[in-house]
Design a protein around this motif. Sequence first.
Motif, PDB file in Angstrom:
ATOM      1  N   PRO A   1     -20.763  -7.472  11.182  1.00 19.67           N
ATOM      2  CA  PRO A   1     -20.432  -6.381  10.260  1.00 19.67           C
ATOM      3  C   PRO A   1     -21.627  -5.919   9.431  1.00 19.67           C
ATOM      4  O   PRO A   1     -21.459  -5.404   8.333  1.00 19.67           O
ATOM      5  CB  PRO A   1     -19.340  -7.004   9.391  1.00 19.67           C
ATOM      6  CG  PRO A   1     -19.715  -8.443   9.331  1.00 19.67           C
ATOM      7  CD  PRO A   1     -20.315  -8.779  10.668  1.00 19.67           C
TER       8      PRO A   1
ATOM      9  N   THR B   1     -14.158  -8.747   5.715  1.00 21.75           N
ATOM     10  CA  THR B   1     -14.713  -9.042   7.041  1.00 21.75           C
ATOM     11  C   THR B   1     -14.631 -10.516   7.410  1.00 21.75           C
ATOM     12  O   THR B   1     -14.897 -10.866   8.559  1.00 21.75           O
ATOM     13  CB  THR B   1     -16.171  -8.573   7.146  1.00 21.75           C
ATOM     14  OG1 THR B   1     -16.945  -9.144   6.090  1.00 21.75           O
ATOM     15  CG2 THR B   1     -16.243  -7.060   7.072  1.00 21.75           C
TER      16      THR B   1
ATOM     17  N   GLY C   1     -11.359  -9.760   9.043  1.00 24.38           N
ATOM     18  CA  GLY C   1     -11.275  -8.480   9.739  1.00 24.38           C
ATOM     19  C   GLY C   1     -10.112  -7.624   9.285  1.00 24.38           C
ATOM     20  O   GLY C   1      -9.833  -6.590   9.889  1.00 24.38           O
TER      21      GLY C   1
ATOM     22  N   SER D   1     -18.021  -2.819   3.890  1.00 24.95           N
ATOM     23  CA  SER D   1     -18.043  -2.731   5.351  1.00 24.95           C
ATOM     24  C   SER D   1     -17.194  -1.597   5.902  1.00 24.95           C
ATOM     25  O   SER D   1     -17.049  -1.493   7.123  1.00 24.95           O
ATOM     26  CB  SER D   1     -17.567  -4.061   5.950  1.00 24.95           C
ATOM     27  OG  SER D   1     -18.442  -5.111   5.596  1.00 24.95           O
TER      28      SER D   1
ATOM     29  N   GLY E   1     -17.847  -7.917  16.027  1.00 24.15           N
ATOM     30  CA  GLY E   1     -17.984  -6.669  15.298  1.00 24.15           C
ATOM     31  C   GLY E   1     -17.866  -5.461  16.209  1.00 24.15           C
ATOM     32  O   GLY E   1     -18.172  -5.524  17.405  1.00 24.15           O
TER      33      GLY E   1
END
Length: 395
Positions: A21, A153, A156, A181, A351
């Motif tokens: 990320p 992140t 997620g 992010s 990612g």
Amino acid sequence: MTQYPTALPKPKYGEPYLLTPGPLTTSFDVKEAMLRDWGSWDGEFKAMTAELRKGLVSLLGDGSDAYDCIPIQGSGTFAVEAMLGSFTPKTKKTLILSNGAYGKRAVETMAYLGRPAEVLDKGDYLPPRGPEVAALLNADPEISHVLIVHCETSSGILNPLQEISDSVAAAGRTLLIDSMSAFGAIPVEPSKLRFAAMVSSANKCIEGVPGFGFVIAQRAELEAAKSNSHSISLDVHAQWAHMEKTGQWRFTPPTHVVAAFLEALRAHKAEGGVAARGERYRTNRDVMVSGMRALGFETLLDAEWLSPIIVTFFCPADPAFSFPRFYELMKARGFILYPGKLTVVDSFRVGCIGQMDEHVMRSVTAAASDVLKEMGVESAAPPAEALAERAKLAA
């Protein structure tokens, strides 16, 4: 799902794709922009700083006129600390919505700052919800500010920003957003959200390189933040006031990083802005997740919560699977993965952002298939306790 018949150029020097990320895989044009030196006090560089600030504010869309952008040297965490230290009060409480590593880091930051904080701790991945935030705010009038991590992140998960914003606004409190992010690929729109300030970083969805973060804040909040900061270098008001007066950064700026970022920002606009960048990342996610599930891997999150930024997969239960070995074999095939951060079960992350498209993601899943065979893994299915953890989210 949008189809991209023409693949993005591969890394020119053959370096592995960064399936992380951020830092992430950047274009050659972004890298090339760093080959020239710039004088930090020179008029050309001051014009570059002005273009950067204006371009970032424009990504907010409708309602952006009330906001300004203040770049802050350092990593994204520097910018988060700058926002918290500049905008949170020294006497009232700030409610931290925590469901992963970056919520926990915000809690730690407030402790370092010596400022009062309450924590809604949702564990590794469960999302904070509007009604529970509303209940906490109604029960405690000493809470004046709320911080939410837009995309956490470590798992997620894409947290429900709109419903949190609605609850905070209804309670008459002030919202701060860590959109580190997500900004640039997922809308953060003042016409729909009420927030005082948000932060992100150069090396995320705009696809620049590491070196600075940025705070985008309402001008009224910036004015009110004078003398509130704990730090000379992380004082958002002081940086803003200096830039407004002189066009310069207060302290030595990362000149090459700024040049690279402007190239990335122009490419972002040429691609179609936030909507198009988000669509490419969502396509990356969908192609990659579909391919990994076909191999037997299971995601931590159901579709409702899957961000287009990074996806957490459970490690297979098969005794032949070892993540360190899986990592090295994937790297040998040109893909650098991200270790997992869950505390209950073993996981890893893939990612979806950076200079990658669906063609790259198909290569990722093909490489994963080859690696499983080389390791002698017969099944990528996770252990039963992993599925039990996922069931908690569904509940």
